[in-house]
Design an enzyme around this catalytic site. Sequence first.
Site, mmCIF file in Angstrom:
data_model
loop_
_atom_site.group_PDB
_atom_site.id
_atom_site.type_symbol
_atom_site.label_atom_id
_atom_site.label_comp_id
_atom_site.label_asym_id
_atom_site.label_seq_id
_atom_site.Cartn_x
_atom_site.Cartn_y
_atom_site.Cartn_z
ATOM 1 N N SER A 169 0.790 -1.224 0.000
ATOM 2 C CA SER A 169 0.000 0.000 0.000
ATOM 3 C C SER A 169 0.824 1.277 0.000
ATOM 4 O O SER A 169 1.933 1.330 0.553
ATOM 5 C CB SER A 169 -0.918 0.007 1.233
ATOM 6 O OG SER A 169 -1.711 1.170 1.264
ATOM 7 N N ASN A 203 -6.043 -0.318 -9.916
ATOM 8 C CA ASN A 203 -5.584 0.969 -10.434
ATOM 9 C C ASN A 203 -4.616 0.754 -11.591
ATOM 10 O O ASN A 203 -3.517 0.219 -11.392
ATOM 11 C CB ASN A 203 -4.873 1.748 -9.318
ATOM 12 C CG ASN A 203 -5.773 1.986 -8.122
ATOM 13 O OD1 ASN A 203 -6.803 2.633 -8.231
ATOM 14 N ND2 ASN A 203 -5.399 1.441 -6.972
#
Length: 223
Positions: free
Chosen positions: A116, A175
Amino acid sequence: MPQAIGLDVYGTLVNPLKMEDHLEPLAGERAGELAALWRQKQLEYAFRRGLMRRYEDFGICTKQALEFAARSLGIGLPEPERRRLLEAYGSLPPFPDVPEALSTLGERGHRLWAFSNGLESAARGLLERAGLLEYLEGVISVDDLRTFKPAPEVYLYLARRLERKPEEVWLVSGNPFDVIGAKAAGLRAAWVRRDPEAVFDPWGIEPDLTVADLQDLAEKLPD
């Protein structure tokens, strides 16, 4: 050999656009627009800080993006509301397909790590509240390198942490910029295309797999 997999968090495991529900008391019918602009600017601020080498953590990017989005839409953002919204951001819900899919991937022996832009502590708390942490070996944060995806070094860091060569590691993300970043650094990558109308960036760099959700990934990922 089981696959070593880095799973993006925001936009892949949990849904940032569900902040619309929390924004409705503040923005009314413009809550969806505000949620989308908040997410857009959050990513933009991370990209810009990475390029400028003026690092501030993802929480700062998130806070500043909220302030920008609210101002842009002419919506007042009193301090109690800002605190409420930022706290709610730490409890984003998982996409419906995620828990069962992670369980299936784990049962097949694949190594699963969250990877992340967020701080490790923030991502870990978010995943625990979402009921997902139990399916993962751990959390890897770009904060360790003080930059953001899609910088090449963060994907190579993921491979080092997983003790694999880059070409032996999968990055899974909803993404496109993340998928392209991973591929450019030599990793394999799967794009989670939950919206069938979503368009992948035409850069001539394609994902190794395109899947509708994580359950689809669990069915298609080679053992």
